[in-house]
Design an enzyme around this catalytic site. Structure first.
Site: not given
Ligand code: AMP
Ligand code: MG
Length: 476
Positions: A90, A93, A113, A125-126, A179, A257, A267
């Protein structure tokens, strides 16, 4: 000035209901420093007239845009990460901030993002690092310049926090990015509703995608519409992956995802561009098996499409879904030839087999010689009409020997496509614009050490020059 007359909000996704997203609020950042606004992209959606202060209010403090949905939502999805199913994903961040129409009437998402934590942040940390934001701006611009379907980094604002990351010297600076892309509905969005055994929501999502992105599918019913969607997504994905292969782009994290229904690159994480032709070249340090290596990206696209089709089996028919996925391999093969020929500035050969033969010989030569990926395409743009230029350039020494001859002998079967483009100043330079990792690290080092943004802005200017050189003389 506020938004222009071209501004057309249309928050469609928000109408799907609470099972598709969770209301969220952006974090209150200690600082807002505008780093980048893509004025060209802003113009396409009527946001170019915002003053910088207004821009920061909307894309740094996330004050609601006129007539836009409120509040924004963190989108719900699942996905396969490195082929393992994760039902805990989901938007962790980011969120969907709004949706609006472009000048052609197509729907675009404003996706954030690094805007703060959401119900899906898990341990995170989002936040987004400034370096991550800078990298996303660069990669998206580079792919856009080469005509590869991609999200656009509309806005990057530095936000004054110190972040701890294992893959960057820490503490490291923070940023928030917005974005623009046609859809944030991922393959994993469908997977979630299949996993939760909610066929009515799968149907609602298919209907939504048909209505908004593939309106011709509305002529089909039920299972046929689901299969039609998979087929259209397969074709769009084939185009996107083919574009990466010609650009030498390695996305790095091709999880389900990170692939969307409109077939746009998005992404951006640990991406890299190839320095030289190498099927095993891997972008992410955590990809130890090379699952998402350059040469395995086409296969990753297919595997992900199978998961999408699998997720639609509760509302579709197995045979037609399987058939829909089968559209991908031949579409990819064709799109890859087209993309490589476009990168070479050549037309298709009269004899269809010659295209594949020439391109195979080209890759074999490039891999064995270790010639610069971008340098080669720069030198040979237009084919034979560039022979003198290539042989007088900095890579002349590479252009000899058996492997080279085995490629070169095919060239006289290919006519240049709009060779007038060679008169653009971009092609007068001996070196192409490129974004190999050393260059990205070097321009980042100037920002990190001296807050010197000149390398970043120079790179963006060079990418613009590439875009103009490739487009020149064409009507679009
Ligand atoms: P991604 O690899 O960017 O597609 O992220 C995979 C999952 O991890 C997704 O659910 C992102 O929203 C979550 N995510 C990545 N980095 C962070 C972060 N710094 N804080 C919270 N969620 C994160
Ligand atoms: Mg992603």
């Amino acid at each position: 000035m506020p938004v222009s007359s071209a501004y057309q909000p249309d928050p469609q996704f928000f109408g799907l209901g609470p099972e598709f997203g969770d209301p969220v609020q952006a974090v209150d950042f200690p600082m807002h420093r505008l780093v980048w606004r893509d004025q060209r992209a802003a113009e396409s959606v009527g946001l170019e007239t915002l003053s910088d202060d207004e821009w920061v209010a909307h894309f740094g403090r996330f004050e609601t845009l006129p007539n836009m949905a409120q509040p924004p939502v963190a989108m719900r999805y699942h996905g396969h990460q490195f082929r393992t199913y994760n039902p805990q994903l989901g938007d962790g961040r980011g969120f969907l901030f709004g949706q609006l129409r472009d000048q052609k009437g197509r729907l675009l998402d404003l996706g954030t993002k690094g805007s703060g934590q959401t119900p899906w942040s898990r341990q995170g940390d989002g936040r987004l690092t400034l370096k991550g934001g800078v990298r996303e701006v660069l990669a998206a611009r580079m792919l856009e310049a080469q005509g590869v379907p991609t999200s656009k980094a509309l806005s990057l604002i530095e936000t004054g926090e110190n972040l701890i990351r294992s893959d960057e010297p820490s503490p490291t600076r923070s940023a928030v990015l917005v974005r623009l892309q046609h859809s944030h509905v991922r393959f994993g969005t469908f997977q979630r509703h299949a996993f939760l055994d909610a066929p009515e929501r799968l149907t609602a999502l298919v209907d939504h995608c048909a209505a908004v992105y593939y309106p011709h599918l509305q002529a089909l019913d039920g299972p046929e519409r689901a299969a039609g969607l998979v087929r259209d997504v397969a074709l769009a994905t084939a185009d996107m992956v083919a574009g990466w292969m010609a650009a030498g782009f390695v996305h790095g994290v091709l999880n389900t995802d990170n692939m969307n229904v409109t077939g746009e690159s998005f992404d951006y994480g640990p991406w890299r561009f190839l320095p030289v032709a190498d099927g095993n070249f891997t972008a992410a340090y955590f990809d130890q098996t090379g699952l998402y290596a350059y040469g395995r990206q086409p296969e990753a696209g297919l595997w992900n499409l199978k998961q999408l089709a699998g997720a639609l089996t509760p509302i579709g028919e197995l045979d037609s879904l399987t058939e829909a996925v089968r559209a991908y391999p031949p579409a990819f093969a064709q799109a890859q030839q087209a993309a490589l020929l476009r990168r070479l500035g050549l037309q298709f050969a009269a004899e269809p087999d010659d295209n594949r033969t020439m391109l195979d010989a080209m890759f074999a030569f490039m891999a064995r010689s270790g010639v610069s990926w971008d340098g080669f395409f720069h030198d040979w743009f237009g084919g034979l009409v560039s022979e003198a230029r290539a042989l007088a350039g900095p890579r002349a020494d590479d252009y000899k020997g058996e492997d080279f001859e085995a490629w070169f002998k095919w060239l006289d079967r290919f006519q240049p496509e709009r060779p007038d483009r060679l008169s653009h100043p971009y092609f007068q330079g001996a070196e192409p614009v490129s974004l190999v990792i050393e260059e990205v690290e070097a321009l980042w080092a100037k920002i990190a050490e001296d807050d010197d943004w000149s390398g970043f802005h120079q790179k963006l200017a060079d990418i613009t020059s590439l875009r103009e050189a490739l487009a020149e003389g064409c009507s679009g």
